[in-house]
Design a protein around this motif. Structure first.
Motif, PDB file in Angstrom:
ATOM      1  N   ALA A 194      -8.126 -52.022 -14.878  1.00 23.45           N
ATOM      2  CA  ALA A 194      -9.419 -51.846 -15.540  1.00 23.45           C
ATOM      3  C   ALA A 194      -9.887 -50.400 -15.458  1.00 23.45           C
ATOM      4  CB  ALA A 194     -10.451 -52.777 -14.903  1.00 23.45           C
ATOM      5  N   ALA A 195      -9.636 -49.748 -14.307  1.00 23.06           N
ATOM      6  CA  ALA A 195     -10.076 -48.364 -14.146  1.00 23.06           C
ATOM      7  C   ALA A 195      -9.345 -47.442 -15.119  1.00 23.06           C
ATOM      8  CB  ALA A 195      -9.844 -47.910 -12.706  1.00 23.06           C
ATOM      9  N   LEU A 253      -9.490 -44.228 -20.056  1.00 26.42           N
ATOM     10  CA  LEU A 253      -9.008 -43.882 -21.394  1.00 26.42           C
ATOM     11  C   LEU A 253     -10.139 -43.965 -22.405  1.00 26.42           C
ATOM     12  CD1 LEU A 253      -5.543 -45.695 -21.329  1.00 26.42           C
ATOM     13  CD2 LEU A 253      -5.953 -43.224 -21.279  1.00 26.42           C
ATOM     14  N   THR A 254     -11.007 -44.989 -22.238  1.00 27.40           N
ATOM     15  CA  THR A 254     -12.168 -45.104 -23.123  1.00 27.40           C
ATOM     16  C   THR A 254     -13.076 -43.893 -22.972  1.00 27.40           C
ATOM     17  OG1 THR A 254     -12.090 -47.509 -22.968  1.00 27.40           O
ATOM     18  CG2 THR A 254     -14.171 -46.534 -23.688  1.00 27.40           C
ATOM     19  N   VAL A 280      -2.078 -41.502 -21.312  1.00 24.03           N
ATOM     20  CA  VAL A 280      -2.356 -42.294 -22.505  1.00 24.03           C
ATOM     21  C   VAL A 280      -2.157 -43.760 -22.149  1.00 24.03           C
ATOM     22  CG1 VAL A 280      -1.730 -40.461 -24.133  1.00 24.03           C
ATOM     23  CG2 VAL A 280       0.031 -41.977 -23.251  1.00 24.03           C
ATOM     24  N   GLY A 281      -2.402 -44.625 -23.113  1.00 22.70           N
ATOM     25  CA  GLY A 281      -2.337 -46.058 -22.838  1.00 22.70           C
ATOM     26  C   GLY A 281      -0.970 -46.501 -22.377  1.00 22.70           C
ATOM     27  N   GLU A 282       0.080 -46.118 -23.073  1.00 21.85           N
ATOM     28  CA  GLU A 282       1.436 -46.499 -22.682  1.00 21.85           C
ATOM     29  C   GLU A 282       1.932 -45.515 -21.632  1.00 21.85           C
ATOM     30  OE1 GLU A 282       5.834 -47.136 -24.750  1.00 21.85           O
ATOM     31  OE2 GLU A 282       4.296 -45.924 -25.742  1.00 21.85           O
ATOM     32  N   PRO A 283       2.548 -46.011 -20.529  1.00 18.63           N
ATOM     33  CA  PRO A 283       3.093 -45.091 -19.537  1.00 18.63           C
ATOM     34  C   PRO A 283       4.063 -44.124 -20.192  1.00 18.63           C
ATOM     35  CG  PRO A 283       3.099 -47.325 -18.694  1.00 18.63           C
ATOM     36  CD  PRO A 283       2.720 -47.428 -20.137  1.00 18.63           C
ATOM     37  N   SER A 284       3.769 -42.853 -20.148  1.00 17.36           N
ATOM     38  CA  SER A 284       4.555 -41.853 -20.867  1.00 17.36           C
ATOM     39  C   SER A 284       4.768 -40.636 -19.994  1.00 17.36           C
ATOM     40  CB  SER A 284       3.841 -41.432 -22.160  1.00 17.36           C
ATOM     41  OG  SER A 284       3.607 -42.569 -22.983  1.00 17.36           O
ATOM     42  N   LEU A 332      -2.402 -40.759 -11.808  1.00 11.56           N
ATOM     43  CA  LEU A 332      -2.079 -40.098 -13.076  1.00 11.56           C
ATOM     44  C   LEU A 332      -3.329 -39.926 -13.931  1.00 11.56           C
ATOM     45  CD1 LEU A 332       1.222 -42.027 -13.926  1.00 11.56           C
ATOM     46  CD2 LEU A 332       0.958 -39.831 -12.740  1.00 11.56           C
ATOM     47  N   HIS A 333      -4.349 -40.773 -13.698  1.00  8.67           N
ATOM     48  CA  HIS A 333      -5.580 -40.737 -14.504  1.00  8.67           C
ATOM     49  C   HIS A 333      -6.769 -40.199 -13.719  1.00  8.67           C
ATOM     50  CE1 HIS A 333      -3.783 -43.042 -17.879  1.00  8.67           C
ATOM     51  NE2 HIS A 333      -3.063 -43.593 -16.895  1.00  8.67           N
TER      52      HIS A 333
END
Length: 946
Positions: A704-705, A710-711, A770-774, A809-810
């Protein structure tokens, strides 16, 4: 008329009270009340005291002669009650004369108390009471000051009743009135007006109240000619308490009915009432009154003539009256220093009134004055046989003992009397203290130690009691005990005292160390073991867990050394050292000792466990890895033996066997796993000392975090844009690093991140939030790296895409991660405060996080936060981040299989972390020889088989 003359110091220039200043305020206020009825007169502390008193008496005489005729003036003077109160610093001259130092601005100037007493002796005709509070310098003793005050006032000669107390300056708070003054005033307040209150009753209360007698270092009362009533009852002086008789003449000391002087250390209390006499005719009463007046004149020969005339008129049937006359005669003889005749007079009085206590007390004083010590002993025993009540008997025994020691110089008799006092009250501190000193002076060391031990037992504070026992034990072992007691006796006595010290305060280990020295010198190893085990039992009483753990650790360590070095019991030594490391797991020396003992005893599994723990604590110690290599070889753990050899190789300290095994099984190229890791295997990769409760909170909120973050970035238009054309597929990509991501993910049992390859980008490997692990891979920065180095780089990177590690990472900084944690806790515990520096960021994240949480995630979060706060341990985000960094390094190392590659890669890393490269390398060294590393290699199918 009732006059109170108050002599106390003024305040100092800085308005601080001098010793005695506050006492004067209290005494003035109380004596001027209606029930006491004193007219209070203050003296000037800066002027000569005796001159002021003389001037005061001159004024009284002039006033009386002006207002009334001579006879009326004489009667008024005789009925005047004078109370002289002084509280100040005092000084003793070299010849023992006492001076009242009333002027705080001139502390070296004082008024001789004997001069003050002489003025009252010469000028006062009524009853006189002196109440003196002496504040002396530490160099003098309270006993000596009180004795000097008694000599100065000379109550038997002057007839002045005296209450005197002494204490060192600074022994009480200078902002409070003194103990004697407070007791004096409190007794006035509590007295029943209809019964009145005599000064002797106040003295008895001080003597019989432990709280008061214990608070006053030294107090004494010297009886005057009569009983001075500070409060006179409405009906006058009660029966048995004769009022003051008028003095005959204008000057001279009082005589006749003056009572015996009390001892210095303890007052004897109010003397018993005079023996009742049958009614006498007017002639007898006339001769007695004349004798009293002549004795006060002082015309002692005339007084004797008058008393003898009275005795001739008293018939033999009037036993009590004859006894009273004999008593008056004896007092006069004593004042004439005709001691033998005085003794005969007291004996005649006692023959008629055997229970007359004042006569018995006076007889004792007379024998002492005559230096008739045999007679003094007999008289004391007669008096003791008539004292009822243990409290009175105890007080007299103590007083008599001090008289024998100080005045008679007979310490044997003093010791005998104190021993009898001890039988009455075994726990009396003053008796025990005096006995201990007298025993020591007599050379009876054992008895002195016993008395001092009993005195220490009375100490309430456990630590102070333990320290006192320790000091006494040292005195028993050394000092005079060395010359008077046998070695065995003094050492055993010392050990017993040291055991008492440990019983009182188990946290004080100095007594135990001294016991160990004594028993070691005697090589009584079995006794020393028992001493340590008793101490272990005592340690369970220590309330503070940390202190208890420290004490148990020290005891187990000592037991281990004892079993290993002296009792030759390696099994018990191993158990003891393991008990020590259980209390203090970071004890490297204890770990190594336990490992050595376990290896010697063939308990190789236990040895391996201790050596592995030592490797964590001291990863640079090559000997630990040598011992692990040997232990693993004996256990036939080939894979772990190779791991220990690889660490020795990395440290440059490998021996021949280690080098051979390492080279034999050194991987050729990358690790080739037979299968990937299971999800549960990741727990083996993570640091064992990480904060698991904190990790559960972060794991429950991670998904959720990340969505909320990302939002938030999308709203701020900060989301990175990736070029789909740069996305590389492992099957079709020519870049080996891209294929390594797929290979590493399969080995680790996780999903591979999307890889975006930019051939000419000057970067190595970077995660893309980003949303997908990249992950973004730059070809330029990776050129020149070996396959093993790339494998380490890839492995350590993909570790951040697992579980709660993804948060880093975020939320890459500690502050960002703190905001995430605070927002999560705020959702589960809305009342929990947020650090002010994070408040704005937390407020911004909470609604987004609340919106993103699923029902299952919310339940998990609430449960994890509840558990976190139940533990109540301090939160250390930096330590948790450091544990993630260690996990990432371990993953990279697991895939390469070479310590040198992992170490060099960590040393050249450009991105700083919470841990230094040296700390991460040290962790890899201990991880290499751990059971977790071996289990991971087993699961991958790359472990060396025996």
């Amino acid at each position: 008329m009732r006059l109170a003359i108050v002599a106390t110091p003024s305040l100092r220039r800085d308005q601080r009270p001098a010793p005695g200043s506050l006492d004067g305020d209290l005494i003035r206020a109380r004596l001027s009340l209606d029930d006491a009825g004193f007219r209070v007169i203050d003296v000037d502390p800066a002027r000569d005291l005796a001159e002021q008193l003389d001037a005061m008496f001159d004024e009284f005489v002039a006033t009386r002669n002006t207002l009334v005729d001579a006879d009326e003036a004489a009667r008024e003077a005789a009925s005047t009650l004078l109370l002289f109160y002084a509280s100040s610093a005092v000084a003793l001259s070299p010849d023992g004369e006492l001076f009242l130092c009333l002027d705080p601005e001139n502390p070296g100037v004082g008024d001789a108390l004997s001069d003050v007493a002489a003025v009252f002796r010469d000028r006062a005709r009524g009853e006189v009471l002196f109440v003196i509070e002496c504040h002396h310098a530490p160099g003098a003793t309270s006993r000596a000051v009180v004795a000097a005050a008694e000599r100065a006032v000379a109550s038997p000669e002057t007839g002045i009743e005296l209450l005197v107390a002494a204490r060192p300056i600074g022994s009480l708070d200078a902002d409070l009135p003194s103990v004697l003054t407070r007791a004096f005033v409190e007794h006035l307040d509590e007295a029943e007006p209809e019964r009145g209150l005599a000064a002797g009753a106040i003295a008895r209360r001080i003597q019989e109240t432990p709280a008061l007698s214990g608070a006053i270092p030294c107090f004494a009362r010297a009886a005057g000619r009569g009983s001075f009533f500070v409060l006179v009852p409405p009906g006058g002086v009660p029966a048995g308490e004769p009022a003051a008789a008028p003095r005959g003449g204008a000057a001279g000391p009082r005589g006749g009915a003056a009572g015996p002087r009390d001892g210095v250390a303890q007052p004897r209390g109010e003397r018993a009432a005079a023996a009742p006499a049958p009614p006498l005719d007017d002639a007898v009463a006339k001769y007695l009154a004349a004798g009293d007046a002549l004795a006060a004149a002082p015309d002692l020969e005339g007084a004797l003539t008058a008393y003898k005339k009275a005795l001739a008129l008293v018939g033999t049937a009037h036993r009590d009256a004859r006894a009273e006359v004999y008593l008056r005669i004896a007092h006069v003889r004593r004042r004439q220093e005709r001691h033998r005749e005085a003794i005969e007079g007291f004996e005649k009085a006692l023959a008629l009134a055997p229970e007359h206590r004042p006569a018995l007390e006076a007889l004792c004083e007379a024998h002492l004055a005559a230096r008739d010590l045999g007679g003094l002993r007999t008289a004391e025993e007669r008096l003791l046989s008539r004292i009822e009540g243990d409290a009175d008997r105890l007080a007299y025994l103590v007083q008599a003992a001090e008289r024998w020691e100080i005045l008679a110089g007979d310490t044997d008799r003093a010791r005998e009397l104190l021993e009898r006092a001890r039988e009455l009250r075994p726990d009396d501190a003053s008796v025990l203290r005096s006995l201990g000193r007298l025993y020591e002076e007599a050379g009876d060391v054992q008895a002195s130690l016993d008395a001092r031990r009993c005195l220490i037992e009375l100490t309430e504070d456990p630590r102070q009691r333990a320290v006192s026992f320790l000091e006494l034990a040292r005195a028993a072992i050394q000092g005079e005990a060395r010359a008077t007691l046998t070695e065995v006796t003094r050492e055993q006595t010392g050990i017993d005292l040291l055991e008492r010290a440990l019983d009182a305060e188990p946290t004080l280990l100095d007594p135990l160390a001294l016991i160990a020295v004594l028993l070691s010198a005697r090589q009584e190893w079995g006794e020393l073991e028992l001493a340590y085990r008793r101490m272990l039992d005592r340690a369970q009483r220590i309330a503070d867990p940390r202190t208890r753990s420290d004490v148990v650790w020290e005891l187990c360590r000592r037991l281990g050394l004892l079993f290993r070095d002296h009792l030759e019991d390696p099994g018990s030594a191993l158990d003891a050292f393991e008990g020590a490391v259980a209390e203090r797991p970071d004890d490297v020396a204890g770990r190594l000792s336990a490992a050595s003992l376990a290896r010697s005893a063939g308990r190789l599994e236990r040895a391996a466990a201790h050596l592995q723990a030592a490797a964590v604590l001291d990863p640079g110690n090559a000997q630990v890895f040598h011992d692990l290599f040997d232990t693993f070889q004996k256990l036939r753990r080939a894979d772990q033996a190779w791991a220990a050899a690889s660490v020795a190789m990395y440290l440059g300290a490998a021996e021949a066997r280690e080098r051979f095994l390492f080279e034999e099984h050194r991987p050729a190229g990358l690790v080739q796993p037979e299968r990937g890791l299971s999800a549960g295997a990741w727990d083996l990769l993570r640091a064992a000392d990480r904060d698991r409760a904190l990790e559960e909170v972060l794991a429950s909120v991670a998904g959720a975090a990340i969505r909320a973050r990302l939002t938030q970035r999308a709203r701020e238009k900060k989301l990175p844009q990736l070029d789909p054309a740069a996305r590389a597929e492992a099957e079709r990509s020519a870049a080996g690093v891209v294929r390594l991501f797929a290979w590493a993910s399969r080995c680790l049992g996780i999903a591979a991140p999307a890889v975006y390859f930019l051939k000419d980008a000057p970067i190595g490997v970077a995660a893309v939030p980003v949303g997908e692990p990249s992950v973004l891979v730059g070809g330029e920065a990776l050129r020149g790296r070996t396959a093993a180095e790339l494998a380490f780089l890839v492995g350590s990177h993909v570790a951040y895409h697992v579980g709660p590690h993804r948060l880093l990472l975020h939320f890459p900084t500690l502050e960002d991660l703190g905001v995430c944690l605070a927002a999560a806790v705020k959702l589960a515990r809305p009342s929990e405060p947020v650090p002010s520096e994070l408040d704005g960021a937390v407020r911004a994240l909470v609604p987004l996080l609340d919106k993103e949480l699923t029902a299952g995630e919310r339940d998990a979060l609430e449960a994890a936060v509840l558990e976190l706060y139940e533990i109540r341990a301090p939160l250390d985000l930096a330590h948790w981040v450091g544990s993630v960094e260690r996990c990432a390094a371990r993953v990279g190392y697991l895939l390469t299989g070479e310590l040198s590659v992992a170490a060099s890669s960590l040393s050249r890393a450009d991105v700083p972390g919470v841990l230094t490269a040296e700390e991460k390398i040290g962790d890899l060294l201990s991880f290499t020889v751990s059971d977790a590393h071996h289990a991971l290699r087993e699961e991958l199918g790359v472990a060396i088989q025996p």
